[in-house]
Scaffold this motif. Structure first.
Motif, PDB file in Angstrom:
ATOM      1  N   SER A  19      -8.489 -23.959  -4.894  1.00  0.00           N
ATOM      2  CA  SER A  19      -8.421 -24.253  -6.324  1.00  0.00           C
ATOM      3  C   SER A  19      -8.578 -23.020  -7.208  1.00  0.00           C
ATOM      4  N   ILE A  20      -9.111 -21.913  -6.655  1.00  0.00           N
ATOM      5  CA  ILE A  20      -9.318 -20.751  -7.517  1.00  0.00           C
ATOM      6  C   ILE A  20      -7.999 -20.065  -7.878  1.00  0.00           C
ATOM      7  N   PHE A  21      -6.942 -20.308  -7.087  1.00  0.00           N
ATOM      8  CA  PHE A  21      -5.657 -19.731  -7.494  1.00  0.00           C
ATOM      9  C   PHE A  21      -4.522 -20.759  -7.536  1.00  0.00           C
ATOM     10  N   SER A  22      -4.859 -22.048  -7.391  1.00  0.00           N
ATOM     11  CA  SER A  22      -3.816 -23.076  -7.460  1.00  0.00           C
ATOM     12  C   SER A  22      -3.172 -23.124  -8.847  1.00  0.00           C
ATOM     13  N   ASN A  23      -3.976 -22.849  -9.897  1.00  0.00           N
ATOM     14  CA  ASN A  23      -3.419 -22.832 -11.252  1.00  0.00           C
ATOM     15  C   ASN A  23      -2.398 -21.713 -11.401  1.00  0.00           C
ATOM     16  N   SER A  24      -2.643 -20.567 -10.721  1.00  0.00           N
ATOM     17  CA  SER A  24      -1.700 -19.443 -10.767  1.00  0.00           C
ATOM     18  C   SER A  24      -0.406 -19.792 -10.054  1.00  0.00           C
ATOM     19  N   LEU A  25      -0.484 -20.576  -8.982  1.00  0.00           N
ATOM     20  CA  LEU A  25       0.729 -20.984  -8.276  1.00  0.00           C
ATOM     21  C   LEU A  25       1.607 -21.840  -9.180  1.00  0.00           C
ATOM     22  N   LYS A  26       0.978 -22.677 -10.003  1.00  0.00           N
ATOM     23  CA  LYS A  26       1.745 -23.508 -10.938  1.00  0.00           C
ATOM     24  C   LYS A  26       2.473 -22.664 -11.965  1.00  0.00           C
ATOM     25  N   SER A  27       1.753 -21.712 -12.556  1.00  0.00           N
ATOM     26  CA  SER A  27       2.331 -20.929 -13.645  1.00  0.00           C
ATOM     27  C   SER A  27       3.260 -19.819 -13.161  1.00  0.00           C
ATOM     28  N   ASP A  28       2.907 -19.159 -12.053  1.00  0.00           N
ATOM     29  CA  ASP A  28       3.691 -18.010 -11.582  1.00  0.00           C
ATOM     30  C   ASP A  28       4.890 -18.407 -10.727  1.00  0.00           C
ATOM     31  N   TYR A  29       4.794 -19.534 -10.033  1.00  0.00           N
ATOM     32  CA  TYR A  29       5.865 -19.937  -9.119  1.00  0.00           C
ATOM     33  C   TYR A  29       6.504 -21.266  -9.508  1.00  0.00           C
ATOM     34  N   ASN A  30       6.144 -21.773 -10.680  1.00  0.00           N
ATOM     35  CA  ASN A  30       6.745 -22.997 -11.226  1.00  0.00           C
ATOM     36  C   ASN A  30       6.617 -24.179 -10.257  1.00  0.00           C
ATOM     37  N   LEU A  31       5.435 -24.331  -9.684  1.00  0.00           N
ATOM     38  CA  LEU A  31       5.184 -25.435  -8.762  1.00  0.00           C
ATOM     39  C   LEU A  31       4.535 -26.588  -9.507  1.00  0.00           C
ATOM     40  N   GLY A  32       4.914 -27.825  -9.176  1.00  0.00           N
ATOM     41  CA  GLY A  32       4.306 -29.007  -9.770  1.00  0.00           C
ATOM     42  C   GLY A  32       3.094 -29.449  -8.992  1.00  0.00           C
ATOM     43  N   GLN A 472       3.399 -39.108 -19.486  1.00  0.00           N
ATOM     44  CA  GLN A 472       2.850 -38.466 -20.684  1.00  0.00           C
ATOM     45  C   GLN A 472       3.768 -37.388 -21.236  1.00  0.00           C
ATOM     46  N   GLY A 473       4.742 -36.949 -20.423  1.00  0.00           N
ATOM     47  CA  GLY A 473       5.680 -35.931 -20.865  1.00  0.00           C
ATOM     48  C   GLY A 473       5.132 -34.522 -20.859  1.00  0.00           C
ATOM     49  N   ILE A 474       4.049 -34.264 -20.084  1.00  0.00           N
ATOM     50  CA  ILE A 474       3.470 -32.918 -20.047  1.00  0.00           C
ATOM     51  C   ILE A 474       3.421 -32.369 -18.615  1.00  0.00           C
ATOM     52  N   TYR A 475       4.259 -32.919 -17.734  1.00  0.00           N
ATOM     53  CA  TYR A 475       4.324 -32.451 -16.349  1.00  0.00           C
ATOM     54  C   TYR A 475       4.563 -30.928 -16.345  1.00  0.00           C
ATOM     55  N   PRO A 476       3.890 -30.133 -15.467  1.00  0.00           N
ATOM     56  CA  PRO A 476       3.124 -30.529 -14.284  1.00  0.00           C
ATOM     57  C   PRO A 476       1.648 -30.805 -14.541  1.00  0.00           C
TER      58      PRO A 476
END
Length: 525
Positions: A19-32, A472-476
């Motif tokens: 979890s310490i870098f899962s948020n970075s995977l979402k933003s940097d690699y466009n993962l949902g 909600q329209g805010i995915y991911p």
């Protein structure tokens, strides 16, 4: 061996830091979120799929298992490092492979300390929870903006501790592997098993153990205090790095365990080496274990109740540990603070460690009482504590649904304690209840944990979270308790049933002990 086991436990705990870098995977690699839960699910499921390791442990011992686990985990961090450095293209498939690597040695150390099983759990298994706090502290101080350096750091740590453990950790003479049996005569096998008396009559160095307990206490107090201060005050970069350095130094301090002189004098040691066993003041009543093999126990409901309890408890822990950042963000109305998230992860590690300390300390107290007792059932069996994990999980999941974002630490701490309770009680109760095929019995329960990880983490939490995020329209991302409500209700229901299966395990083993002791008394009379 115990010192190496502590280092290896820290390495294994890094799998709880996703979890310490899962948020970075979402933003940097466009993962949902479905991608994130897929990565965490595959990683956790592969780590829990330890039945082959259990079979190999019973057949050849821990060295081969440790070496293979070290190489596999090292390969995982190498892939993370290459992906974060841009040498290879990062993506869902690569991250799934990189996160699927990980394994442990607690059973070996417990076998080497048969009268001090609780000490092993307190000193070694505690760091499978506390280690994640140390790693999170180092990540925030040194690697927050350089994930490739974090992966390189963990690669070095894994290789150092893993290879050290491979050469140092071994089975005691009384526990004979299947491969060794093929090379020994029946007389040699019998003599080896009878050497168990030696382990029961020669005490471990209390001076070294007290030093380990003191250092563990300092670690827990320091890490808890630092992370609370860091979350609610603006520490400078230098102060953060200084505190992380102190955390590393405190961990390295455990190298002093084998270096401290033992309080046992040479005369006593020479007496044992000459073949004379140390005298006990009185005969200790042993706890009757199940003498049935793993294949025989597969036909008994007792083992399957163990499996179901593990399914519910471990599955719950994986959902919380792997998705704490997403749960926190959802309940906090899609607002995300890096420091608060780091505090949650750090305190979850401390809570899991504290739970293991509680179980280990209780086992030490039970063992001391048992050695003073006339009858084994005059003191509680450790299996009495087996339902605790399920009860705490129900309370924690309920609070997660009803408490506001400002009070989230309490349910996260309770759910992490539940996770620590089940790991500690499983390790100790398996060794307590079974005399044969320990590796198979211990790791079989985690096959159900693989199934619960896939069912609860990927196909329950991940799917429902994404459905709500799309609506909600805010995915991911997702906002509100609605993102996790159904998942938590399912978790509450599952753990409620696990309370009863855990009670059945305790009642069954207690009855077995009572029957065996009564049979022994009848035969003696």
């Amino acid at each position: 061996m115990l010192t190496s086991g502590i280092g290896i436990a820290v390495c294994i705990s890094s799998t709880y830091c996703f979890s310490i870098f899962s948020n970075s995977l979402k933003s940097d690699y466009n993962l949902g979120q479905d991608d994130i839960t897929t990565i965490s699910t595959i990683g956790t499921a592969c780590g829990l799929f330890s039945m082959p390791a259990g079979i190999m442990f019973d057949y050849v011992g821990p060295q081969v298992v440790l070496f293979l686990a070290t190489m596999i985990m090292g390969m995982g961090y190498l892939l993370w490092m290459l992906a974060f450095s841009g040498v290879i293209n990062g993506g869902l498939i690569l991250f799934c492979i990189a996160n699927s690597c990980g394994c442990g040695v607690v059973n070996t150390c417990i076998l080497n300390f048969p009268l001090l099983r609780g000490s092993v759990v307190v000193l070694q298994k505690t760091f499978m929870g506390l280690g994640s706090t140390i790693i999170a502290t180092c990540f925030i101080a040194f690697f927050q903006s350089t994930l490739q350096h974090f992966a390189m750091f963990m690669l070095i740590v894994v290789l150092a501790f893993g290879l050290c453990g491979t050469f140092v950790i071994s089975l005691p003479r009384y526990y004979v592997t299947s491969l060794s049996k093929r090379k020994m005569t029946q007389v040699e096998i019998q003599n080896s098993k009878q050497s168990f008396d030696d382990f029961c009559q020669i005490p471990a160095s209390t001076r070294r153990l007290k030093y380990g307990f003191f250092l563990l206490g300092v670690n827990m107090v320091f890490l808890t205090s630092y992370n609370i201060v860091a979350a609610y005050s603006d520490l400078s970069s230098q102060a953060t790095k200084a505190c992380a350095t102190v955390a590393i130094v405190l961990l390295v301090g455990f190298v002093g365990l084998p270096l401290l002189p033992s309080e046992h004098n040479d005369a006593r040691l020479n007496e044992h080496e000459s073949g004379v066993l140390l005298n006990l003041d009185r005969k200790v009543v042993s706890i009757p274990q199940f003498k049935t093999s793993f294949s025989q126990n597969l036909r008994r409901p007792f083992l399957w109740c163990l499996v179901w309890t593990t399914f519910c408890n471990i599955g719950t822990g994986v959902v919380i540990v792997s998705n704490s950042a997403q749960i926190y963000r959802a309940i906090n109305d899609n607002e995300f603070n890096v420091s608060t998230n780091a505090l949650i992860i750090a305190l979850m590690g401390v809570a899991s460690a504290l739970a293991r300390v509680i179980i280990g300390s209780t086992d030490m107290w039970f063992e001391r009482r048992r050695r003073e007792a006339v009858e084994v059932l005059s003191v509680p069996l450790l299996t009495t504590l087996y339902p605790v994990s399920s009860v705490v999980a129900v309370i924690g999941a309920t609070l997660l649904l009803v408490l506001p974002a400002s009070a989230l630490l309490l349910p996260f701490v309770l759910l992490s304690m539940s996770y620590g309770f089940i790991w500690a009680t499983t390790a100790l109760c398996t060794r307590l209840m079974f005399s044969k095929d320990i590796g198979k019995h211990y790791n079989f329960g985690f096959l159900s944990a693989v199934a619960s990880t896939i069912c609860l983490n990927r196909f329950l939490f991940g799917e429902l979270y994404d459905q709500e995020a799309h609506s909600q329209g805010i995915y991911p991302f997702c906002s509100g308790v609605a993102c996790i409500r159904t998942t938590m209700l399912v978790i509450i229901a599952l753990n409620s049933t696990a309370v009863f299966t855990a009670l059945y395990v305790h009642k069954t083993f207690k009855k077995h002990c009572s029957d065996e002791l009564e049979k022994s008394s009848t035969e003696e009379s």
